[in-house]
Structure formats: structure tokens, C-alpha cells
Design an enzyme around this catalytic site. Structure first.
Site, PDB file in Angstrom:
ATOM      1  N   LYS A  13       0.314  -1.205  -0.244  1.00 38.38           N
ATOM      2  CA  LYS A  13      -0.056   0.282   0.045  1.00 38.38           C
ATOM      3  C   LYS A  13       0.774   1.248  -0.238  1.00 38.38           C
ATOM      4  O   LYS A  13       0.559   1.776  -0.938  1.00 38.38           O
ATOM      5  CB  LYS A  13      -0.893  -0.188   1.365  1.00 38.38           C
ATOM      6  CG  LYS A  13      -1.771  -1.186   1.502  1.00 38.38           C
ATOM      7  CD  LYS A  13      -2.991  -1.017   2.007  1.00 38.38           C
ATOM      8  CE  LYS A  13      -1.868  -1.499   3.687  1.00 38.38           C
ATOM      9  NZ  LYS A  13      -1.699  -2.578   4.374  1.00 38.38           N
ATOM     10  N   ARG A 160      11.027  -1.033  11.348  1.00 35.76           N
ATOM     11  CA  ARG A 160      10.061  -0.692  12.582  1.00 35.76           C
ATOM     12  C   ARG A 160       9.827  -1.683  12.963  1.00 35.76           C
ATOM     13  O   ARG A 160       9.891  -2.933  13.436  1.00 35.76           O
ATOM     14  CB  ARG A 160       8.415  -0.555  11.462  1.00 35.76           C
ATOM     15  CG  ARG A 160       8.216   0.416  10.938  1.00 35.76           C
ATOM     16  CD  ARG A 160       7.052   0.286   9.964  1.00 35.76           C
ATOM     17  NE  ARG A 160       6.277  -0.491  10.192  1.00 35.76           N
ATOM     18  CZ  ARG A 160       4.889  -0.336   9.922  1.00 35.76           C
ATOM     19  NH1 ARG A 160       4.831   0.176   8.640  1.00 35.76           N
ATOM     20  NH2 ARG A 160       3.600  -0.841   9.553  1.00 35.76           N
TER      21      ARG A 160
HETATM   22  P1  AP5 Z   1       4.804  -1.973   1.532  1.00 29.27           P
HETATM   23  O1  AP5 Z   1       4.267  -0.443   0.805  1.00 29.27           O
HETATM   24  O2  AP5 Z   1       5.393  -1.106   2.695  1.00 29.27           O
HETATM   25  O3  AP5 Z   1       3.354  -2.877   2.283  1.00 29.27           O
HETATM   26  P2  AP5 Z   1       2.017  -1.878   2.689  1.00 29.27           P
HETATM   27  O4  AP5 Z   1       0.639  -2.169   2.152  1.00 29.27           O
HETATM   28  O5  AP5 Z   1       2.597  -0.005   3.372  1.00 29.27           O
HETATM   29  O6  AP5 Z   1       2.259  -2.372   4.632  1.00 29.27           O
HETATM   30  P3  AP5 Z   1       2.274  -2.252   5.920  1.00 29.27           P
HETATM   31  O7  AP5 Z   1       2.896  -2.999   6.922  1.00 29.27           O
HETATM   32  O8  AP5 Z   1       2.977  -0.304   6.084  1.00 29.27           O
HETATM   33  O9  AP5 Z   1       0.981  -1.854   6.367  1.00 29.27           O
HETATM   34  P4  AP5 Z   1       0.329  -2.214   7.545  1.00 29.27           P
HETATM   35  O10 AP5 Z   1      -0.941  -1.784   7.075  1.00 29.27           O
HETATM   36  O11 AP5 Z   1       0.342  -3.487   8.450  1.00 29.27           O
HETATM   37  O12 AP5 Z   1       0.637  -0.700   8.401  1.00 29.27           O
HETATM   38  P5  AP5 Z   1       0.472   0.883   8.500  1.00 29.27           P
HETATM   39  O13 AP5 Z   1       1.572   1.008   8.992  1.00 29.27           O
HETATM   40  O14 AP5 Z   1      -0.762   1.285   8.219  1.00 29.27           O
HETATM   41  O15 AP5 Z   1       5.730  -2.913   1.561  1.00 29.27           O
HETATM   42  C1  AP5 Z   1       6.325  -4.166   2.084  1.00 29.27           C
HETATM   43  C2  AP5 Z   1       7.582  -4.217   1.972  1.00 29.27           C
HETATM   44  O16 AP5 Z   1       6.896  -5.509   1.251  1.00 29.27           O
HETATM   45  C3  AP5 Z   1       9.136  -3.360   1.840  1.00 29.27           C
HETATM   46  O17 AP5 Z   1       9.928  -3.572   1.582  1.00 29.27           O
HETATM   47  C4  AP5 Z   1       8.152  -3.545  -0.359  1.00 29.27           C
HETATM   48  O18 AP5 Z   1       9.582  -3.282  -0.763  1.00 29.27           O
HETATM   49  C5  AP5 Z   1       8.012  -4.699  -0.192  1.00 29.27           C
HETATM   50  N1  AP5 Z   1       6.646  -4.499  -1.759  1.00 29.27           N
HETATM   51  C6  AP5 Z   1       5.883  -4.192  -1.558  1.00 29.27           C
HETATM   52  N2  AP5 Z   1       5.311  -4.381  -2.746  1.00 29.27           N
HETATM   53  C7  AP5 Z   1       6.032  -5.689  -3.324  1.00 29.27           C
HETATM   54  C8  AP5 Z   1       5.971  -5.961  -4.511  1.00 29.27           C
HETATM   55  N3  AP5 Z   1       5.232  -5.785  -5.762  1.00 29.27           N
HETATM   56  N4  AP5 Z   1       6.571  -7.395  -4.744  1.00 29.27           N
HETATM   57  C9  AP5 Z   1       7.588  -7.198  -4.005  1.00 29.27           C
HETATM   58  N5  AP5 Z   1       7.937  -7.110  -2.720  1.00 29.27           N
HETATM   59  C10 AP5 Z   1       7.337  -5.688  -2.504  1.00 29.27           C
HETATM   60  O19 AP5 Z   1       0.067  -0.025  10.399  1.00 29.27           O
HETATM   61  C11 AP5 Z   1       1.048  -0.184  11.646  1.00 29.27           C
HETATM   62  C12 AP5 Z   1       0.439  -0.256  12.565  1.00 29.27           C
HETATM   63  O20 AP5 Z   1      -0.634   1.349  12.833  1.00 29.27           O
HETATM   64  C13 AP5 Z   1      -1.326  -1.228  12.390  1.00 29.27           C
HETATM   65  O21 AP5 Z   1      -0.975  -2.134  12.831  1.00 29.27           O
HETATM   66  C14 AP5 Z   1      -2.504  -0.388  14.237  1.00 29.27           C
HETATM   67  O22 AP5 Z   1      -1.966  -0.638  15.085  1.00 29.27           O
HETATM   68  C15 AP5 Z   1      -2.201   0.784  13.490  1.00 29.27           C
HETATM   69  N6  AP5 Z   1      -3.146   1.711  12.676  1.00 29.27           N
HETATM   70  C16 AP5 Z   1      -2.831   2.096  11.099  1.00 29.27           C
HETATM   71  N7  AP5 Z   1      -3.987   2.340  10.542  1.00 29.27           N
HETATM   72  C17 AP5 Z   1      -5.463   2.261  11.237  1.00 29.27           C
HETATM   73  C18 AP5 Z   1      -6.455   2.088  10.836  1.00 29.27           C
HETATM   74  N8  AP5 Z   1      -7.157   2.564  10.257  1.00 29.27           N
HETATM   75  N9  AP5 Z   1      -7.846   1.876  12.523  1.00 29.27           N
HETATM   76  C19 AP5 Z   1      -6.186   1.478  13.700  1.00 29.27           C
HETATM   77  N10 AP5 Z   1      -5.236   0.883  13.612  1.00 29.27           N
HETATM   78  C20 AP5 Z   1      -4.410   1.814  12.210  1.00 29.27           C
END
Ligand code: AP5
Length: 221
Positions: A13, A160
Site C-alpha cells: 500500500k 519498524r
Molecule cells: P509496503 O508498501 O511498505 O506495504 P504496506 O502495505 O504499506 O505495509 P504496512 O506494513 O505499512 O501496512 P500495515 O497496514 O500493516 O501498517 P500501517 O503502517 O498502516 O511494502 C512492504 C515491503 O514489501 C516493503 O519492503 C516493499 O519494498 C516490499 N514490496 C512492496 N510491494 C512489493 C511487491 N509487489 N513485490 C515484492 N516486494 C514488495 O499500520 C501500522 C499499525 O498502525 C497497525 O498495525 C495499527 O496498530 C495502527 N493503525 C494504522 N492505521 C489504523 C487504522 N485505520 N485503524 C486502527 N489502527 C491503525
């Protein structure tokens, strides 16, 4: 335009949001980045959300809605917004719809990056990011030119605190229980477009960009 990116942790994402927001001139609003910034600056809110994030649990709806919604509405008044990580529960999605509707708008399109659980752990444990500019790398699929150092500003890359195997398992469980049902919610409204997130990063971007162009009609370069 109000564009939502859905998908499990590690679906790509953030990676795709950076590119898509640039092409379509949208503000990229990442709920995870907002929460991490609060933690880093040691605010009350940052302290309140830290334990949920470190456990891989979702932050309670009332907190995240309070933190994000005003920012979404402000960005929506401008050139548009790409939402990365919000909404993540039915209550968040309903609140977003109500608020946008009250302002005379609504979500235009939801792009769901479809990735099964198997590749997720390797993607997340291999992720490294730049604490200065936020650029995201992967030790295998998207390595920086010099190991451990950001290409753009030379800062040492970091991992992270919630990117461990144990926490990823919990984040995936939270995704399946609380966020995956949003696919049906948006499909029923005719807003859902699915993209195969297992392709390489460039292919996922091209497919996502074309979906947005064809469904929303905006022409990004
Ligand atoms: P990346 O693009 O970083 O993936 P992502 O989908 O953004 O993953 P996140 O881990 O950031 O998502 P998340 O939803 O768990 O975390 P968030 O920060 O929102 O890619 C990941 C890796 O893969 C990278 O190294 C990239 O290079 C690689 N990659 C990407 N595409 C690829 C491909 N096609 N092929 C190969 N490799 C690839 O949330 C963190 C925490 O915050 C949550 O756990 C929760 O506690 C809280 N939180 C956030 N939002 C909310 C909400 N709305 N409600 C409640 N709690 C929330």
C-alpha cells in the site's frame, strides 16, 4: 478524488501510494505514518497508541477517527486524497462515508491489493525505511544502492518495531477479522477494484494506475 488503498500488511500500500499520489496529484495520507509520527514526538496520543501498534492490534476506532478524519476532510477539499491504512474497520468506513456525504462528496474508488498470507512475512521482515524521508526499501526485492543507506539522503535505514514475525502474525489476524470485510462493503457500492499485488512493484503500479484512470477518468501522466 478520494481514493482508498486496501490490502493486508505488506501488500504494498505504502509503496504504491507514493507513486499513485504523485501521478494523480493526490495528498498521500497514511494512518500508520501519522501514528508513528505521534509516537516519535512523544505526545499523549503517541503513548496511548504505542501498545496497540507493538502488539499488532488495531488502534481503537474512536482514537483513529479522531486523529485521521479531520485530515481526510481537509485534504478532500483540496486536490484530493489517497488514503493508505484508513478505513480499516466497518465503523471507520461508515464514519468516513457519513462525513464525506455531509460535505457533499464520497469515496470515488477503492483499490484492493490482493496478496495471500504466504509472501507477507518475507516482505515485512525484509522491509527497511528511511527515518528522514520515509522512503521504503526491501533487502531482496528493492535494495538500496549502498547496503543499509537511503539512496536519497544517505540516512541509515531502520526496521519498524512491529515488523517482526510474531507481530506480523497478529497484524494478519487483525486484517482478516476486521479489515477484509471492507472488500464486501465497497464491492456492494460498486467501488471496489482488485489488483494482483503479487506481481512485481512496477507491474502492480501500472495495473493500479490504469484501474484508477479507467474508473475515475483522471489522466495521470
Ligand atoms: P509496503 O508498501 O511498505 O506495504 P504496506 O502495505 O504499506 O505495509 P504496512 O506494513 O505499512 O501496512 P500495515 O497496514 O500493516 O501498517 P500501517 O503502517 O498502516 O511494502 C512492504 C515491503 O514489501 C516493503 O519492503 C516493499 O519494498 C516490499 N514490496 C512492496 N510491494 C512489493 C511487491 N509487489 N513485490 C515484492 N516486494 C514488495 O499500520 C501500522 C499499525 O498502525 C497497525 O498495525 C495499527 O496498530 C495502527 N493503525 C494504522 N492505521 C489504523 C487504522 N485505520 N485503524 C486502527 N489502527 C491503525
Amino acid at each position: 478524488m478520494i481514493l482508498v488503498l486496501l490490502g493486508p500488511p505488506g501488500a504494498g500500500k505504502g509503496t504504491q501510494a507514493t507513486r499513485l499520489s504523485e501521478v494523480f496529484g493526490l495528498e498521500h495520507l497514511s494512518s500508520g505514518d501519522v501514528l508513528r509520527a505521534e509516537r516519535k514526538s512523544g505526545t499523549d496520543l503517541g503513548q496511548r497508541v504505542a501498545s496497540y501498534m507493538d502488539a499488532g492490534e488495531l488502534v481503537p476506532d474512536e482514537i483513529i477517527i479522531e486523529v485521521i478524519l479531520a485530515r481526510v476532510l481537509k485534504a478532500a477539499e483540496g486536490s484530493g486524497v489517497l488514503l493508505d491504512g484508513f478505513p480499516r474497520t466497518a465503523a471507520q468506513a461508515q464514519k468516513l462515508d457519513e462525513s464525506l456525504e455531509a460535505a457533499g462528496g464520497g469515496v470515488d474508488l477503492v483499490v484492493s491489493l490482493v496478496v495471500p498470507d504466504e509472501p507477507i512475512v518475507a516482505r515485512i521482515t525484509g522491509r527497511r525505511s528511511c527515518p528522514t524521508c520515509g522512503s521504503v526499501y526491501h533487502i531482496a526485492s528493492l535494495p538500496p544502492k549502498a547496503e543499509g543507506v537511503c539512496d536519497k539522503d544517505g540516512t541509515a535505514l531502520v526496521q519498524r518495531s512491529d515488523d517482526t514475525e510474531e507481530v506480523v502474525a497478529q497484524r494478519l489476524a487483525a486484517y482478516h477479522a476486521q479489515t477484509e470485510p471492507l472488500e464486501a462493503y465497497y464491492r456492494e457500492q460498486g467501488l471496489l477494484a482488485e489488483v494482483d499485488g503479487t506481481q512485481d512493484i512496477d507491474a502492480v503500479f501500472v495495473q493500479s494506475r490504469e484501474v484508477v484512470r479507467s474508473r475515475v477518468g483522471k489522466v495521470g501522466s
